[in-house]
Write a protein that holds these residues in place. Structure first.
Motif, PDB file in Angstrom:
ATOM      1  N   LEU A   1       0.875  -1.177   0.000  1.00 38.77           N
ATOM      2  CA  LEU A   1       0.000   0.000   0.000  1.00 38.77           C
ATOM      3  C   LEU A   1       0.909   1.223   0.000  1.00 38.77           C
ATOM      4  O   LEU A   1       1.429   1.625   1.041  1.00 38.77           O
ATOM      5  CB  LEU A   1      -0.920  -0.017   1.209  1.00 38.77           C
TER       6      LEU A   1
ATOM      7  N   VAL B   1      -3.971   2.199   7.829  1.00 42.01           N
ATOM      8  CA  VAL B   1      -4.808   1.308   7.031  1.00 42.01           C
ATOM      9  C   VAL B   1      -4.688  -0.097   7.598  1.00 42.01           C
ATOM     10  O   VAL B   1      -3.640  -0.488   8.112  1.00 42.01           O
ATOM     11  CB  VAL B   1      -4.429   1.330   5.536  1.00 42.01           C
ATOM     12  N   ARG B   2      -5.802  -0.859   7.486  1.00 44.11           N
ATOM     13  CA  ARG B   2      -5.843  -2.199   8.051  1.00 44.11           C
ATOM     14  C   ARG B   2      -6.636  -3.102   7.133  1.00 44.11           C
ATOM     15  O   ARG B   2      -7.609  -2.683   6.526  1.00 44.11           O
ATOM     16  CB  ARG B   2      -6.507  -2.153   9.435  1.00 44.11           C
ATOM     17  N   TYR B   3      -6.189  -4.361   7.023  1.00 41.77           N
ATOM     18  CA  TYR B   3      -6.916  -5.330   6.216  1.00 41.77           C
ATOM     19  C   TYR B   3      -6.602  -6.725   6.730  1.00 41.77           C
ATOM     20  O   TYR B   3      -5.635  -6.942   7.491  1.00 41.77           O
ATOM     21  CB  TYR B   3      -6.535  -5.218   4.733  1.00 41.77           C
TER      22      TYR B   3
ATOM     23  N   SER C   1       4.441  -0.702   4.894  1.00 43.99           N
ATOM     24  CA  SER C   1       3.174  -1.099   4.289  1.00 43.99           C
ATOM     25  C   SER C   1       3.307  -2.329   3.404  1.00 43.99           C
ATOM     26  O   SER C   1       2.319  -2.773   2.832  1.00 43.99           O
ATOM     27  CB  SER C   1       2.615   0.056   3.454  1.00 43.99           C
TER      28      SER C   1
ATOM     29  N   VAL D   1      -9.773  -2.873   2.327  1.00 46.48           N
ATOM     30  CA  VAL D   1      -8.765  -2.104   3.062  1.00 46.48           C
ATOM     31  C   VAL D   1      -9.494  -0.996   3.817  1.00 46.48           C
ATOM     32  O   VAL D   1     -10.160  -0.151   3.204  1.00 46.48           O
ATOM     33  CB  VAL D   1      -7.703  -1.514   2.105  1.00 46.48           C
ATOM     34  N   GLU D   2      -9.378  -1.009   5.137  1.00 44.62           N
ATOM     35  CA  GLU D   2     -10.041  -0.021   5.977  1.00 44.62           C
ATOM     36  C   GLU D   2      -9.088   1.130   6.289  1.00 44.62           C
ATOM     37  O   GLU D   2      -7.931   0.902   6.636  1.00 44.62           O
ATOM     38  CB  GLU D   2     -10.507  -0.667   7.297  1.00 44.62           C
TER      39      GLU D   2
ATOM     40  N   TYR E   1      -1.731   1.440  -4.719  1.00 38.83           N
ATOM     41  CA  TYR E   1      -1.215   0.165  -4.225  1.00 38.83           C
ATOM     42  C   TYR E   1      -0.519  -0.582  -5.352  1.00 38.83           C
ATOM     43  O   TYR E   1      -0.719  -0.298  -6.539  1.00 38.83           O
ATOM     44  CB  TYR E   1      -2.348  -0.690  -3.657  1.00 38.83           C
TER      45      TYR E   1
END
Length: 981
Positions: free
Chosen positions: A451, A467-469, A499, A523-524, A589
């Protein structure tokens, strides 16, 4: 603060709605989310006033309610419209309920408008009532974490053979045991033990919605044993759980039959994985499995051993299937052994221990103390193998090791997908490490996701962005996030640190393609704030199937095998998470998929280098120690010649050798780590250098812009100075003009005042003259009125004198007659005109009457024709009905005739057969020749009469079907008569 132990219910009553548009194809449903639990109403018709009439309830205690009120946790109700044909779910709005306003008294339902409603013209509303009720029903199981008080005694169904007895465990505090059953029938002591040996894949229980403490969280297992709360030592690593196997035991006085019935009647035994006072997952074990063999425990202890799957708490509440089916080797499991044995029996009888080539880590023994209801932990044994005496008897701790060994053997025998070591600190060899079975046609893949950056932020405030996934298909459900948070402002693009993440996994190619096409990676984007809770800003959807359509490039692997690589990069929008589809940012990304071909091994062993080193370090001493215990002592001549001394000497030499090897390995590792650090430092130094050059160039451009801005400012300052001088000059001129105008105005006012005074004097003099004229004219008017009255009196006298003369009277009569003549002439002329007008109107009326009479005659003729046609149709229908009845009657008669013919034919055949049987009878023969001819003649005559009768009616002709049928039957009868003759 003392909290009440009572349980509460938060009840939200969704009653109905109003001002909704009518959508016949759609249903409407309301979903409510609170404390991670989702409840929904039944779908109802999407009409103007939908009626839900549904109550949604959440169980909660007062302490949790207080915490939720402090954190201002809302109850969010989403309203969805569901298409009954395509099952498409469409959000139409939501409602936020404040938990702080909830009271224990019943409130009047209120109308809440839908926020962010799709129906902006209608402004729909939902009627909702919320109340806090006391949950008076008995709780089947209340989850309590460590330091919780002991549970109340549980009621147990009565023993069937002793119906008047109660099998509730009774605590004997003096001798520290539980009494189950009548005292006179219970003389044996038993030990019920629970051992938690190992755990694997615990990170699967952590989803993206679970918030763990920011500090290093501690995890532990919790369960209750006969009402006593038991927890094991906490651990911090979920990927490699590091805890010693522990056994908790309670003493029970009972008989084997009563104990068997008591344990069979108990509910499922639950084990929870906890973090603080929160349960992350649980598993259930039934005590009924202890007695499957039907054998008593005098010869062998009863045991339940195996690896049990942990189910996440949110799935237990909602009963929802997982998004992806998780294979067995990726499921979170816990190794548990439940044993029940007679006191005094060695636990090694339960499962004979084979000689193990490694040193087990010590197993902790928890003896549940009935006095306190809490587990007590004795001192832990030393871990060194040399500290144990070879002639010491087996202790309870060793018995627990045997239980752990038997548990591991049972997992291997049943062909479990996961085989783990029973200790949490040391992994012995490849047979005790976690194993994953891989299909023969599976490929080895490596998926890398980077990312890069985020930009074009549009949320109205600076964001500390992370960011979190997570993607369970890659082998882990633990969330992956960037760290530390990066500050992002509007019109600014920020590069994420740390990332890049790569996943190595094995799967089938078609399964990889199907999963990438079906499941996007979400992806949050979060805003991390130290003062408030973390806020979810939006979600970006990465379609992983794009990497499968990109061009493939070939490269050589580590073993010179041919591998393939596919790379794809793109910028995707980040969509807001607050129910809107607005773009709030853009995410850049890069993802790479590498295919290393078929997997060469059918079983992958999960282990790390540090564990293998520890295993090698402890393997040989244990062998020597076990050899020393198994061998018999030789005759002692000198101390140095004994087997024990030689074994100890050999052990010391081996220890020195292993220490040297271990130090060399550590040095090699240190060198490798230092090289990796140096390369990483160089790479980061280059990145920093490039970044510095970029920043210097940017600063040069900014400096040039600043110089231009300064020059513009100096120019503007000079312009402002000149403008200020011009302003002073204009101000002075305006002041002079003002003074001059003021003087002129004062002069004008003075002159106007003087003129006004002079004008007033003139007007006063004119007024006096006018007053004098007024008095004079009034006197003249009075005199004129006197003269007028005198003249009028003289005129009346003259008129009376003239009217008394006859000529005057005649003239007046003539004038009256002339006026009457003129009036009559006028009336005659108007009458003549009216007569002509009425004559024309009468002609028109006669013509209209003639037309109406002709039209009425035509209508009457048309009605008469229609009535005649209807009568004709009715007559035809009546005739057709009569004809149909006649046809039915005739058909019935024909059927009767046919049946009669068949009967006669049958009789004739029967008689012929009888005559053939008796040819000598001449009487029968003559009867056979005479009687059929007479019957045929009668039948033919009757057919002809029926045909002629039908033809005479005039309804039927020779072309009708019934006449044709009669002609055919007549011809057949005549032919038959000719044949008989």
């Amino acid at each position: 603060m003392g909290w009440k132990s009572e349980h509460l219910l938060i009840v939200v009553s969704v009653l109905g709605g109003r001002h909704f548009p009518k959508r016949p194809r759609h249903k409407i449903v309301v979903e409510a989310r609170f404390d991670g639990e989702l409840l929904a109403t039944d779908p109802v018709d999407h009409k103007d006033q939908p009626e839900f009439v549904t109550e949604l309830g959440w169980e909660i205690d007062r302490k949790s309610l207080y915490q939720h009120r402090l954190q201002r946790t809302p109850i969010k109700l989403h309203c969805y419209a569901i298409d009954s044909l395509s099952s498409a779910k469409e959000s139409v709005g939501y409602i936020i309920l404040d938990l702080r306003s909830v009271q224990e008294t019943k409130q009047t339902p209120k109308w809440y408008p839908l926020l962010s409603s799709k129906y902006t013209k209608c402004k729909p509303e939902v009627q909702i009532a919320i109340v806090l009720e006391t949950d008076a029903k008995p709780q089947p199981e209340v989850f309590k974490a460590r330091k919780a008080p002991p549970r109340d005694d549980k009621k147990t169904p009565p023993f069937p053979d002793l119906s008047h007895k109660n099998l509730t465990p009774v605590l004997n505090e003096e001798e520290s045991y539980y009494q189950i059953g009548p005292v006179e029938h219970c003389s044996d002591f038993f030990v019920l033990s629970v051992t938690i040996a190992f755990a694997t894949q615990l990170e699967q229980l952590i989803s993206s919605t679970i918030k763990l403490p920011e500090e290093r969280p501690e995890f532990f297992f919790y369960y209750t044993l006969l009402g006593n709360d038991v927890t094991n030592d906490p651990f911090t690593d979920l990927i490699n759980p590091n805890f010693a196997p522990e056994r908790a035991s309670v003493r029970i006085r009972s008989s084997w039959q009563i104990l068997q019935l008591f344990l069979a009647s108990q509910p499922s035994f639950q084990i929870h994985l906890c973090c603080g006072d929160r349960s992350l997952g649980s598993t259930e074990i039934s005590f009924a499995g202890l007695f499957k063999g039907g054998q008593g425990i005098d010869q062998r202890p009863a045991a339940i051993e195996g690896a049990f799957t942990l189910v996440p708490t949110n799935k237990v509440k909602q009963k929802l299937p997982p998004v992806l089916p998780v294979p067995l080797e990726l499921s979170p499991t816990v190794g548990v052994s439940v044993t029940c044995r007679k006191e005094g029996m060695n636990s090694q009888l339960a499962s004979p221990v084979k000689p193990q080539p490694e040193q087990k880590s010590p197993v902790k023994q928890r003896i549940v103390s009935p006095q306190t209801g809490k587990p007590s932990l004795p001192e832990q044994r030393p871990r060194s193998a040399t500290s144990q005496r070879s002639d010491s008897p087996p202790s309870k701790d060793q018995g627990t090791e045997n239980e752990a060994d038997s548990l591991q053997d049972d997992v291997d025998k049943n062909g479990a997908k996961i085989a783990t070591a029973t200790t949490s600190q040391l992994a012995s060899d490849s047979s005790s490490a976690p194993k994953i079975s891989i299909p023969a046609s599976a490929h080895h893949y490596c998926f890398a996701l980077d990312l890069r950056s985020i930009g074009q932020l549009d949320v109205g405030f600076p964001v500390n962005c992370i960011v979190r996934y997570s993607y369970p298909f890659f082998g882990t459900a633990a969330p992956i996030m960037t760290n530390p948070p990066m500050e992002v402002r509007k019109n600014m693009e920020v590069v994420f640190p740390q990332s890049y993440c790569a996943f190595d996994f094995a799967t089938l190619p078609h399964q990889l393609q199907d999963t990438f096409l079906r499941l996007p990676l979400l992806v949050e984007v979060w805003h991390k704030d130290k003062m408030t809770k973390d806020m979810l800003l939006g979600v970006a959807r990465l379609q992983l199937s794009n990497v499968l359509t990109s061009d493939k490039s070939r490269f050589l692997g580590s073993s010179d095998e041919q591998c393939w690589r596919q790379t794809f990069s793109d910028r995707i929008p980040v969509v807001g998470a607050q129910g809107s589809n607005n773009k709030i940012a853009e995410l850049y990304y890069l993802m790479t998929l590498e295919d290393y071909g078929l997997v060469k091994t059918q079983q992958v062993i999960v282990s790390d280098s540090s564990q293998s080193l520890d295993v090698g370090h402890q393997q040989q001493p244990n062998l020597s120690n076990k050899c020393a215990r198994s061998s018999e002592p030789a005759p002692v001549t000198t101390p140095r010649e004994t087997i024990e001394y030689k074994a100890a000497l050999e052990l010391e030499k081996w220890k020195e050798l292993q220490e040297d090897l271990f130090e060399n390995q550590l040095k090699q590792k240190e060198l490798a780590h230092m090289q990796a650090l140096a390369e990483e430092w160089k790479r980061r130094d280059r990145e920093r250098e490039v970044l510095v050059k970029k920043k210097v160039a940017e600063y040069a451009v900014l400096e040039e812009q600043l110089q231009k801005t300064l020059a513009d400012l100096e120019k503007r300052e000079r312009q402002l100075a000149n403008g200020e001088l011009e302003l002073h000059r204009l101000k002075k001129e305006l002041q002079d003009d003002h003074d001059r105008t003021l003087r002129e105005m004062h002069d004008t006012i003075r002159r106007v005042n003087e003129d006004s005074v002079h004008q007033v004097e003139l007007e006063r003099s004119k007024f006096k003259v006018l007053e004098e004229d007024k008095l004079r004219l009034q006197q003249q008017l009075h005199e004129a009125e006197q003269k007028y009255k005198l003249l009028e009196k003289e005129f009346h006298q003259y008129k009376e004198q003239q009217s008394s003369k006859p000529e005057i009277r005649l003239q007046s009569e003539i004038n009256l007659l002339t006026l009457e003549k003129v009036e009559f002439e006028r009336k005659l002329e108007s009458a003549t005109k009216s007569k002509l007008h009425y004559k024309q109107q009468w002609g028109r009326a006669l013509k209209e009457l003639a037309r109406l009479k002709q039209r009425e005659q035509e209508n009457a003729m048309a009605r008469l024709k229609r009535q005649q046609q209807e009568l004709e149709h009715m007559r035809l229908r009546y005739l057709a009905a009569e004809e149909k009845e006649v046809v039915k009657t005739e058909r019935h008669e024909l059927e009767e005739i046919k049946n009669e013919l068949n009967r006669l034919k049958h009789q004739e055949e029967k008689k012929e057969a009888m005559e053939l049987q008796d040819p000598a009878s001449g009487r029968g023969n003559s009867h056979r020749h005479d009687h059929p001819d007479e019957a045929l003649d009668e039948y033919l005559t009757r057919l002809i009469e029926e045909r002629d009768t039908l033809l005479r009616t005039g309804v039927y002709t020779h072309e009708d079907r019934i006449i044709s049928e009669l002609d055919r039957q007549i011809r057949e009868a005549m032919e038959k008569r000719e044949r008989h003759r």
